[in-house]
Design an enzyme around this catalytic site. Structure first.
Site, PDB file in Angstrom:
ATOM      1  N   HIS A 146     -19.160   3.480 -34.641  1.00 22.90           N
ATOM      2  CA  HIS A 146     -19.631   4.859 -34.693  1.00 22.90           C
ATOM      3  C   HIS A 146     -18.826   5.649 -35.724  1.00 22.90           C
ATOM      4  O   HIS A 146     -17.614   5.449 -35.856  1.00 22.90           O
ATOM      5  CB  HIS A 146     -19.479   5.544 -33.326  1.00 22.90           C
ATOM      6  CG  HIS A 146     -20.657   5.362 -32.429  1.00 22.90           C
ATOM      7  ND1 HIS A 146     -20.610   4.633 -31.260  1.00 22.90           N
ATOM      8  CD2 HIS A 146     -21.927   5.831 -32.521  1.00 22.90           C
ATOM      9  CE1 HIS A 146     -21.797   4.666 -30.678  1.00 22.90           C
ATOM     10  NE2 HIS A 146     -22.611   5.391 -31.424  1.00 22.90           N
ATOM     11  N   GLU A 206     -16.736  -0.198 -31.384  1.00 19.38           N
ATOM     12  CA  GLU A 206     -17.166  -0.325 -30.001  1.00 19.38           C
ATOM     13  C   GLU A 206     -16.832  -1.711 -29.434  1.00 19.38           C
ATOM     14  O   GLU A 206     -17.036  -2.722 -30.088  1.00 19.38           O
ATOM     15  CB  GLU A 206     -18.665  -0.071 -29.876  1.00 19.38           C
ATOM     16  CG  GLU A 206     -19.089   1.319 -30.315  1.00 19.38           C
ATOM     17  CD  GLU A 206     -18.473   2.430 -29.466  1.00 19.38           C
ATOM     18  OE1 GLU A 206     -17.950   2.129 -28.376  1.00 19.38           O
ATOM     19  OE2 GLU A 206     -18.533   3.597 -29.897  1.00 19.38           O
ATOM     20  N   ARG A 222     -30.696  10.004 -22.751  1.00 19.15           N
ATOM     21  CA  ARG A 222     -30.393  11.399 -22.447  1.00 19.15           C
ATOM     22  C   ARG A 222     -31.458  12.320 -23.037  1.00 19.15           C
ATOM     23  O   ARG A 222     -31.672  13.433 -22.544  1.00 19.15           O
ATOM     24  CB  ARG A 222     -29.008  11.772 -22.984  1.00 19.15           C
ATOM     25  CG  ARG A 222     -28.849  11.590 -24.476  1.00 19.15           C
ATOM     26  CD  ARG A 222     -27.461  11.962 -24.956  1.00 19.15           C
ATOM     27  NE  ARG A 222     -27.326  11.755 -26.393  1.00 19.15           N
ATOM     28  CZ  ARG A 222     -27.742  12.589 -27.318  1.00 19.15           C
ATOM     29  NH1 ARG A 222     -28.326  13.724 -26.971  1.00 19.15           N
ATOM     30  NH2 ARG A 222     -27.589  12.315 -28.597  1.00 19.15           N
TER      31      ARG A 222
END
Length: 209
Positions: free
Chosen positions: A166, A79, A89
């Protein structure tokens, strides 16, 4: 030698495992002559960052790499940027669901990673693992953690490599999610090892806090 600090997350959103922690668990206990320290974090805004910063201040690591899982991604992704925004979310594991709140009130709008992205991505690819650079860590707990880690590095004026990576879902997770992309934990760990080794080739000791 100062340790390398790796963090991973506990399961969330109904899962029984988290691909990030499975990959961190699969790492060797030493990388590039640095002992490895693993830290399992809760999927919680605020608390995950608090625990990571506490560990950084105690260990004064040579390198900090936080790891999260990214459903839908087929590659390990480094990232680039953490934003000073929390926007959930879904609720985190403590039930918090912040919307458009800052990670740190009054903090910079964003931090760029302290990892040498291109060199780390090339090292992971050389280890045989599909790896890419991502420009967004989202706005969920992963982004919050990355921002907190980089804010601590900036606060301590520490010239150390630190950032966020990730990893894809594990194969067992992907089977239950309509055959999403997946990666074996040992393969993801191979990329993480290469990233850490590359990052540590240019690291400096963490400043006194």
């Amino acid at each position: 030698m100062q340790p390398i600090l790796f963090t991973g997350f506990e399961p969330f959103d109904g899962e029984s495992v988290n691909a990030s922690w499975e990959a961190v668990r699969a790492l060797p206990d030493e990388i590039a002559d640095h002992p490895l320290r693993r830290l399992l974090l809760p999927v919680e805004f605020g608390r995950s960052g608090d625990l990571a910063v506490e560990a950084m201040r105690q260990l004064r690591p040579a390198c900090v790499i936080a790891v999260g899982e990214a459903a839908g991604r087929a590659e390990v992704t480094l990232e680039r940027v953490a934003l000073n925004v929390e926007c959930a979310r879904i609720p985190d594991n403590a039930g918090a669901e912040p919307q458009e709140q800052p990670v740190i009130a009054g903090g910079p709008d964003a931090y760029q990673t302290c990892l040498p992205l291109q060199a780390c991505a090339e090292a992971a690819r050389a280890a045989g693992v599909p790896t890419a650079i991502s420009n967004t860590a989202g706005l969920y707990v992963c982004n919050q953690l990355m921002y907190r880690i980089l804010h601590e590095v900036a606060r301590a004026a520490a010239a150390i490599p630190a950032g966020f990576v990730h990893v894809p879902l594990t194969p067992a997770q992907a089977v239950a999610k309509l055959a999403m992309p997946s990666m074996e934990s040992v393969t993801a760990a191979r990329a993480l090892k290469a990233i850490a080794a590359q990052a540590c080739s240019t690291c400096e000791p963490f400043a006194e806090c």
